[in-house]
Design a protein around this motif. Structure first.
Motif, short mmCIF file in Angstrom:
data_model
loop_
_atom_site.label_atom_id
_atom_site.label_comp_id
_atom_site.label_asym_id
_atom_site.label_seq_id
_atom_site.Cartn_x
_atom_site.Cartn_y
_atom_site.Cartn_z
N SER A 432 -103.32 33.24 -84.52
CA SER A 432 -104.63 33.72 -84.92
C SER A 432 -105.68 33.02 -84.08
O SER A 432 -105.42 31.98 -83.47
N ALA A 433 -106.90 33.59 -84.06
CA ALA A 433 -107.97 33.02 -83.25
C ALA A 433 -109.32 33.47 -83.76
O ALA A 433 -109.48 34.62 -84.19
N VAL A 434 -110.31 32.56 -83.71
CA VAL A 434 -111.69 32.93 -84.01
C VAL A 434 -112.25 33.72 -82.84
O VAL A 434 -112.10 33.33 -81.68
N LEU A 435 -112.90 34.85 -83.15
CA LEU A 435 -113.49 35.70 -82.11
C LEU A 435 -114.99 35.46 -81.97
O LEU A 435 -115.62 34.93 -82.89
N PRO A 436 -115.58 35.87 -80.86
CA PRO A 436 -117.02 35.68 -80.67
C PRO A 436 -117.89 36.32 -81.74
O PRO A 436 -119.02 35.88 -81.96
N ASP A 437 -117.39 37.38 -82.39
CA ASP A 437 -118.20 38.02 -83.44
C ASP A 437 -118.00 37.36 -84.80
O ASP A 437 -118.44 37.90 -85.82
N ALA A 438 -117.34 36.20 -84.83
CA ALA A 438 -117.11 35.40 -86.03
C ALA A 438 -116.03 35.97 -86.95
O ALA A 438 -115.84 35.47 -88.06
N THR A 439 -115.34 37.02 -86.52
CA THR A 439 -114.15 37.47 -87.24
C THR A 439 -112.94 36.70 -86.73
O THR A 439 -113.05 35.85 -85.84
N VAL A 440 -111.77 37.01 -87.26
CA VAL A 440 -110.55 36.30 -86.90
C VAL A 440 -109.49 37.30 -86.46
O VAL A 440 -109.19 38.27 -87.18
N LEU A 441 -108.95 37.09 -85.27
CA LEU A 441 -107.87 37.92 -84.74
C LEU A 441 -106.54 37.37 -85.26
O LEU A 441 -106.29 36.17 -85.19
N VAL A 442 -105.69 38.25 -85.79
CA VAL A 442 -104.39 37.83 -86.34
C VAL A 442 -103.31 38.68 -85.69
O VAL A 442 -103.39 39.92 -85.69
N ALA A 443 -102.30 38.01 -85.14
CA ALA A 443 -101.29 38.74 -84.36
C ALA A 443 -99.95 38.02 -84.44
O ALA A 443 -99.83 36.94 -85.01
N GLY A 444 -98.95 38.65 -83.82
CA GLY A 444 -97.65 38.03 -83.70
C GLY A 444 -96.85 37.97 -84.98
O GLY A 444 -97.22 38.52 -86.02
N SER A 445 -95.72 37.31 -84.91
CA SER A 445 -94.71 37.08 -85.94
C SER A 445 -93.41 37.71 -85.47
O SER A 445 -93.30 38.94 -85.37
N ASN A 446 -92.47 36.87 -85.17
CA ASN A 446 -91.13 37.35 -84.81
C ASN A 446 -90.10 36.28 -85.15
O ASN A 446 -89.75 35.45 -84.32
N PRO A 447 -89.60 36.30 -86.38
CA PRO A 447 -88.58 35.34 -86.77
C PRO A 447 -87.17 35.78 -86.37
O PRO A 447 -86.18 35.28 -86.91
N ASN A 448 -87.10 36.72 -85.42
CA ASN A 448 -85.81 37.26 -84.97
C ASN A 448 -85.54 36.83 -83.53
O ASN A 448 -86.44 36.45 -82.81
N ASN A 449 -84.29 36.95 -83.11
CA ASN A 449 -83.91 36.51 -81.77
C ASN A 449 -84.01 37.63 -80.73
O ASN A 449 -83.45 37.54 -79.65
N ALA A 450 -84.72 38.70 -81.08
CA ALA A 450 -85.02 39.80 -80.16
C ALA A 450 -86.11 40.62 -80.84
O ALA A 450 -86.55 40.29 -81.95
N TYR A 451 -86.57 41.69 -80.19
CA TYR A 451 -87.55 42.57 -80.82
C TYR A 451 -86.81 43.51 -81.76
O TYR A 451 -86.11 44.42 -81.31
N HIS A 452 -86.97 43.29 -83.06
CA HIS A 452 -86.32 44.10 -84.08
C HIS A 452 -87.38 44.66 -85.03
O HIS A 452 -88.19 43.89 -85.56
N PHE A 453 -87.34 45.96 -85.25
CA PHE A 453 -88.32 46.60 -86.11
C PHE A 453 -87.70 47.20 -87.37
O PHE A 453 -88.43 47.67 -88.25
N THR A 454 -86.39 47.18 -87.46
CA THR A 454 -85.70 47.69 -88.65
C THR A 454 -84.50 46.79 -88.93
O THR A 454 -84.05 46.02 -88.07
N LYS A 455 -83.98 46.89 -90.13
CA LYS A 455 -82.75 46.22 -90.56
C LYS A 455 -82.84 44.70 -90.44
O LYS A 455 -81.85 44.02 -90.17
N VAL A 456 -84.03 44.16 -90.63
CA VAL A 456 -84.24 42.72 -90.68
C VAL A 456 -85.18 42.42 -91.84
O VAL A 456 -85.92 43.31 -92.30
N ASP A 457 -85.17 41.18 -92.31
CA ASP A 457 -86.06 40.83 -93.42
C ASP A 457 -87.52 40.98 -93.02
O ASP A 457 -88.34 41.50 -93.78
N PHE A 458 -87.84 40.48 -91.84
CA PHE A 458 -89.23 40.52 -91.38
C PHE A 458 -89.24 41.00 -89.94
O PHE A 458 -88.71 40.35 -89.05
N GLN A 459 -89.83 42.16 -89.72
CA GLN A 459 -89.77 42.80 -88.42
C GLN A 459 -90.57 42.02 -87.38
O GLN A 459 -91.45 41.23 -87.70
#
Length: 587
Positions: A432-459
């Protein structure tokens, strides 16, 4: 023979370390040696990996609406191309997001067949997938960037001119120094083998002269200074403290490092801290232990230097806060499908007072793998993470959807407030990061060992969100100032100088309603925002023109120990509501 040499070069430092500290049981958790030409994403997997349970996500706490508007969430885009393991905001109002090269394909290819050579592959094959992007957080568009070496679990910070200086990573990238400048066509420039020691899970901190120190990393019981571009360090400087704080699962990685007003460094690893003078290489003193568990990776708590208030003169005191983390055995337990509760405790300590002790508070939500950001209003935001387990692939459970706002100067009973929850789990490798407009950018999250979008607890997450903190309550819009950026000094700030801002605001304000803050945008990864700091500037003059226009003149920080040289975001905060920030260079 070549393979034997590689094995020997890997084992020798481990054998040396084993004489100084408990050895990390690598073979219990990871298959270390990959087959020739294989992808580390397929072999660096815990051999006792927890089983997928497909548990529904759980919100740990409801938003506290007794204080009014509790914030809101907005989806910027459904895909950023790569998952943002690392995140930094450039002065051209773009975000740099990047991942590791070790997880195989991302969701975006490098343009025009401009592929990178995979130095670890047997036949030096080509990798045509992008693992980094320049992201426009106002439009959701992105541009593929080309990293040459593996940036996995690396570190970074901004130079005087706004260039991102980025260090370390994995394998062929573990001693690399990389640069990327803010421009529409800029790309990574890399200098391999620049560092004297491997820097995987290390921390990079800017110093008062604008140079960088890099501390720790996996089996890196030392520190060094980032060399000039193209130069190489012959060796690193030993630091016994990093040996003393390691344990069987290395709960001292990504140490928390903060620059104090006297130029010394607060260095926190595992459950304790020292004050290190990087000029003399002397450990000035050791601080009391912070009990309750481990705070650094893989326990993965959060830390920040609390805002420095210059309104009463040059501050001689500075406080650090450390929150969350996990029990010391959480990593081992997660490998056995036992996900222990994360920590709820926060410790605060005055790092400039030799006799200071930790003052412990309790968060409303347990949190590991969270981020801690300093908002332009001088409040602290805790966001992302999980309430059970710890960092590591598949090792976290029960995502914490609820951000928490912390008011450092409020009465202890009134410091924490739970905010509006998201609906997207932000677990391991979120940012996450504070932006110049005072909002917060939130991104990422990959608790997997590759890019998985299905059949995992957390994509794998490539969705990007924006969070609006409570100070952006639409009902308070009339209190929000607008800075006349064109009228601000184009020469920037000078130490010991003054700086004048013109602004307009709909509501009538008095001098006591106005606060000017300057924020050093950090490099964020693995729950720690490196080089983050916020200063509250002293008002020297305040005038109004009678038609909603105001002029405020502030004193610039008097020395680089308070504000290292570089670009900052400067905000005018009126009645608690920050304006949009403007980029200002101090030197």
């Amino acid at each position: 023979m070549e393979t034997l040499l590689k094995v020997a070069s890997f084992l020798l430092p481990l054998l040396l370390a084993a004489t100084l500290a408990e050895p990390f049981p690598f073979d219990s958790f990871f298959n270390i040696f990959p087959p020739a030409g294989s992808n580390p994403g397929s072999f660096l997997v815990p051999s006792n990996m927890p089983k997928a349970v497909n548990q529904p996500p759980k919100t740990a706490a409801a938003a506290d609406i007794t204080g009014g508007f509790a914030g809101k969430w907005e989806l910027i885009t459904n895909t950023s191309g790569v998952s943002a393991m690392h995140l930094a905001i450039l002065k051209d109002n773009k975000a740099i997001m990047f991942d590791t090269t070790s997880l195989g394909p991302s969701t975006i290819k490098l343009p025009n067949g401009n592929c990178r050579v995979d130095q670890r592959s047997k036949n030096k094959s080509l990798d045509c997938w992008a693992h980094a992007v320049e992201f426009d957080y106002n439009t959701g568009k992105y541009r593929a960037l080309k990293v040459l070496t593996d940036t996995w679990c690396s570190s970074g910070g901004f130079a005087l001119d706004g260039t991102l200086v980025q260090t370390g990573g994995y394998a062929e990238g573990d001693r690399t120094v990389r640069y990327i400048s803010p421009c529409p066509t800029c790309n990574w420039v890399e200098y391999q083998y620049s560092l004297g020691n491997s820097r995987w899970y290390a921390t990079q901190q800017i110093l008062p002269d604008g140079s960088f120190i890099v501390i720790g990393g996996r089996r890196g019981f030392n520190y060094e200074f980032v060399p000039q571009a193209g130069q190489k360090n012959a060796a690193a400087i030993p630091l016994q403290f990093l040996i003393d704080t390691t344990d069987d699962v290395e709960n001292n990685l990504y140490p928390f490092v903060h620059l104090a007003p006297d130029g010394t460094l607060f260095v926190f690893a595992n459950d304790r801290a020292i004050i290190l003078d990087p000029r003399t290489h002397i450990v000035v003193r050791q601080l009391p232990r912070l009990d309750g568990g481990s705070r650094n990776y893989p326990a993965s708590g959060m830390s920040a230097l609390l805002p420095l208030d210059l309104r009463q003169g040059i501050p001689t005191d500075a406080e650090v806060i450390v929150c969350g983390g996990a029990t010391k055995n959480s990593f081992t337990a997660a490998g056995k499908n036992q996900f222990l509760p994360a920590l709820t405790s926060c410790g605060r300590i005055n790092i400039t007072t030799p006799t200071a002790n930790w003052r412990v508070e309790k968060m409303p939500v347990a949190r590991t793998m969270g981020d801690m950001l300093i908002l332009p209003s001088a409040e602290i935001l805790m966001i992302n993470g999980a309430s059970k387990g710890c960092a590591g692939w598949f090792f976290g459970r029960e995502p914490v959807f609820t951000p928490v706002l912390y008011h450092p100067n409020a009465a202890p009973a009134d410091r924490f407030r739970t905010l509006a929850p998201t609906t997207i789990a932000r677990m391991y490798h979120s940012s996450s990061a504070v932006l110049p407009d005072a909002t917060v950018l939130v991104a990422g999250s990959n608790p997997n060992n590759a890019y998985h979008f299905t059949k995992v607890d957390f994509q794998t997450e490539v969705r990007v969100e924006r969070f609006y903190p409570p100070y952006l309550d639409p009902a308070m819009a009339k209190n929000r100032a607008e800075i006349d950026e064109k009228a601000a000094a184009t020469t920037g700030m000078r130490y010991l100088g003054i700086f004048t801002l013109n602004f307009k605001v709909e509501a009538a304000v008095e001098e006591e309603d106005v606060m000017v803050t300057m924020y050093a945008p950090p490099f964020t990864t693995h729950g720690f925002s490196m080089n983050q700091r916020l200063l509250i500037l002293k008002t020297e003059m305040f005038t109004e023109d009678g038609s909603g226009g105001y002029t405020v003149t502030v004193a610039a920080p008097p020395k680089p120990e308070l504000a290292p040289p570089g670009y900052y975001l400067v905000f005018v905060v009126t009645k608690g509501v920050p304006s949009k920030g403007i980029w200002v260079q101090i030197q």
